[in-house]
Design an enzyme around this catalytic site. Structure first.
Site, mmCIF file in Angstrom:
data_model
loop_
_atom_site.group_PDB
_atom_site.id
_atom_site.type_symbol
_atom_site.label_atom_id
_atom_site.label_comp_id
_atom_site.label_asym_id
_atom_site.label_seq_id
_atom_site.Cartn_x
_atom_site.Cartn_y
_atom_site.Cartn_z
ATOM 1 N N TRP A 77 0.868 -1.190 0.000
ATOM 2 C CA TRP A 77 0.000 0.000 0.000
ATOM 3 C C TRP A 77 0.904 1.240 0.000
ATOM 4 C CZ3 TRP A 77 -1.887 2.663 4.913
ATOM 5 C CH2 TRP A 77 -2.853 3.627 4.637
ATOM 6 N N ASP B 184 -1.136 -5.219 9.346
ATOM 7 C CA ASP B 184 -2.082 -4.216 8.898
ATOM 8 C C ASP B 184 -3.307 -4.972 8.389
ATOM 9 O OD1 ASP B 184 -3.378 -1.974 8.094
ATOM 10 O OD2 ASP B 184 -2.023 -1.475 6.442
ATOM 11 N N LYS C 41 -13.536 -0.402 5.053
ATOM 12 C CA LYS C 41 -14.075 -1.232 3.960
ATOM 13 C C LYS C 41 -15.143 -2.195 4.458
ATOM 14 C CE LYS C 41 -10.215 0.396 2.304
ATOM 15 N NZ LYS C 41 -9.791 1.158 1.195
HETATM 16 C C1 LIG Z 1 -3.379 -2.045 3.392
HETATM 17 C C2 LIG Z 1 -4.132 -0.858 3.882
HETATM 18 N N1 LIG Z 1 -3.884 -0.394 5.109
HETATM 19 C C3 LIG Z 1 -4.548 0.642 5.605
HETATM 20 C C4 LIG Z 1 -5.498 1.298 4.865
HETATM 21 C C5 LIG Z 1 -6.136 2.442 5.560
HETATM 22 O O1 LIG Z 1 -7.366 2.797 5.244
HETATM 23 P P1 LIG Z 1 -8.224 3.775 6.172
HETATM 24 O O2 LIG Z 1 -7.289 4.768 6.782
HETATM 25 O O3 LIG Z 1 -9.190 4.366 5.231
HETATM 26 O O4 LIG Z 1 -8.839 2.911 7.201
HETATM 27 C C6 LIG Z 1 -5.779 0.866 3.562
HETATM 28 C C7 LIG Z 1 -6.746 1.561 2.708
HETATM 29 O O5 LIG Z 1 -6.767 1.501 1.531
HETATM 30 C C8 LIG Z 1 -5.086 -0.253 3.068
HETATM 31 O O6 LIG Z 1 -5.339 -0.752 1.861
#
Ligand SMILES: Cc1ncc(COP(=O)(O)O)c(C=O)c1O
Length: 416
Positions: free
Chosen positions: A145, A226, A262
């Site tokens: 990511w 994560d 999500k």
């Molecule tokens: C691997 C991963 N970690 C963390 C996030 C963090 O998302 P959010 O801050 O919207 O919860 C995402 C979002 O795309 C992700 O794909």
């Protein structure tokens, strides 16, 4: 007068601030928004869309909204520094399992964060201050990511990569990964995607997770998970937590960043948690005090609304069951779209093997399309995806999937 003359002649305070590199995803979203072509398909944004291409408020969240709105004791007070207990307690059980010995032995601390990103950042700053040894690097998968490197470097870590994607087969390079984890100095921090790896959609099998745990134990590495897609990946929250629970059962201490963006569709409400699992309950006091201090220094207290919605769902048996169904609906639709795209490309005879599109998991598919093909798809077909050929499968629907398959087919064959 003298003061204003002096300040006017001084070089501007901000003159030494360099331009930050553009964020690829945000840039893509601006380009896509500006494109008014009727055929446009946005496969960039990592957010679920229903079969008509619209954002989907989960029906269970609609119910939770009504409950929160009609709560006679509801208010807008600050949450405590740890967050909303209905959320943090529920999230703990969700990640580690309701019968987790780590929870019953009181070896877990959970703090509410600003979604998954905030959880990653609190973890990164915490590790920067307390990692052992103090010069340990954080290893991220290649690729990962886009925000991981930025978060970790902002917190002051040295970031290194371990091999992950086999770019030939678009499957997991398990040998390369294990080799890199073995070759790293002892006691490094290893950032692992718990499920639905972003951007590749490639996850280790259960047997491969066991091999990864073996090597990490051998080398004394610290797992930092994560988890942004629990339940969204397969529709099964337990299956998606397999890796985390395996590492906990094997006796690792670890951190888990968790997002409800999500799986509950709470993207903009910024709802998440950071969990720390210690070897010994006696360690939780100090760890929790430092996590609380860090969070207090950055956000003071987490945001309440999304936490109330997620907490309501997690604490009510009936709503929880409905939530699991809602997640099943999302993951099934995505799976259908994966298979639909694969089938169409195969029946068009598009050069290449498209099996990986159906085999990969979660929100994204790493298509294997080149940067040049991505550019042509965007400029000639109004089809938006990231430069590395990643598509958000949730952006496909029955109205656009034929068009997308034909566009990919034409571009892969070299036409425009
Ligand atoms: C691997 C991963 N970690 C963390 C996030 C963090 O998302 P959010 O801050 O919207 O919860 C995402 C979002 O795309 C992700 O794909």
């Amino acid at each position: 007068m003298a003061d204003s003359a002096a300040s006017a002649s001084a070089s501007p305070y901000f003159a030494n601030v360099p331009q930050a590199p553009a964020d690829g995803i945000l840039k893509l979203s601006v380009l896509s928004k500006a494109d008014s072509d009727a055929n446009k398909v946005d496969l960039g944004v990592g957010a679920y869309r229903d079969d008509s291409g619209k954002p989907w408020v989960l029906p269970v969240i609609r119910t939770a909204e009504q409950r929160v709105a009609s709560d006679p004791n509801g208010n807008h007070e600050y949450l405590g520094v740890g967050g909303l207990p209905a959320l943090t307690n529920g999230a703990q059980k969700l990640i580690f399992g309701a019968d987790s010995p780590a929870i019953s032995e009181k070896r877990v601390y959970t703090i509410q964060t600003i979604s998954g990103t905030g959880a990653n950042m609190v973890a990164a700053v915490f590790l920067r201050q307390f990692k052992q040894p103090a010069d340990a690097a954080v290893y991220i998968s290649k690729p990962t990511w886009g925000n991981h490197r930025s978060i970790l470097q902002t917190a002051g870590h040295e970031v290194r990569e371990y091999r992950y994607c086999n770019y030939g087969t678009l499957g997991l390079d398990i040998d390369g990964m294990l080799e890199d984890l073995r070759a790293a100095p002892r006691n490094q921090i290893i950032l692992l995607h718990a499920c639905a790896h972003n951007p590749t959609g490639i996850d280790p099998t259960e047997a491969q997770w066991q091999q990864i745990a073996d090597v990490m134990a051998e080398r004394g590495h610290f797992p930092f998970f994560d988890c942004a897609y629990q339940g969204f990946a397969t529709g099964d929250v337990d299956k998606d937590a397999y890796a985390i629970r395996l590492f906990v059962a094997r006796g690792f201490e670890l951190l888990v960043a968790e997002s409800f963006a999500k799986n509950m569709g709470l993207y903009g409400e910024r709802t998440g948690c950071l969990h720390a699992v210690t070897k010994d309950a006696a360690l939780v006091g100090a760890v929790s005090s430092q996590l609380n201090r860090l969070s207090r220094a950055t956000i003071s207290t987490a945001s309440a609304y999304g936490a109330k919605l997620a907490g309501t769902v997690l604490q009510d048996q009936g709503l929880y069951a409905e939530w699991v169904e809602n997640m099943g609906e999302m993951s099934r639709r995505i799976k259908d779209m994966r298979e639909g795209l694969r089938d169409r490309l195969q029946s068009l005879g598009t050069p290449g093997d498209w099996e990986h599109v159906a085999r990969q998991i979660g929100m994204f598919s790493f298509t294997g399309l080149s940067k040049q093909q991505v550019d042509v798809l965007r400029d000639s077909y109004h089809l938006y995806m990231t430069d590395d050929g990643r598509i958000s499968v949730a952006g496909l629907n029955s109205g656009n999937i034929d068009y997308v398959a034909r566009a990919i087919d034409a571009v892969v064959r070299g036409g425009q």
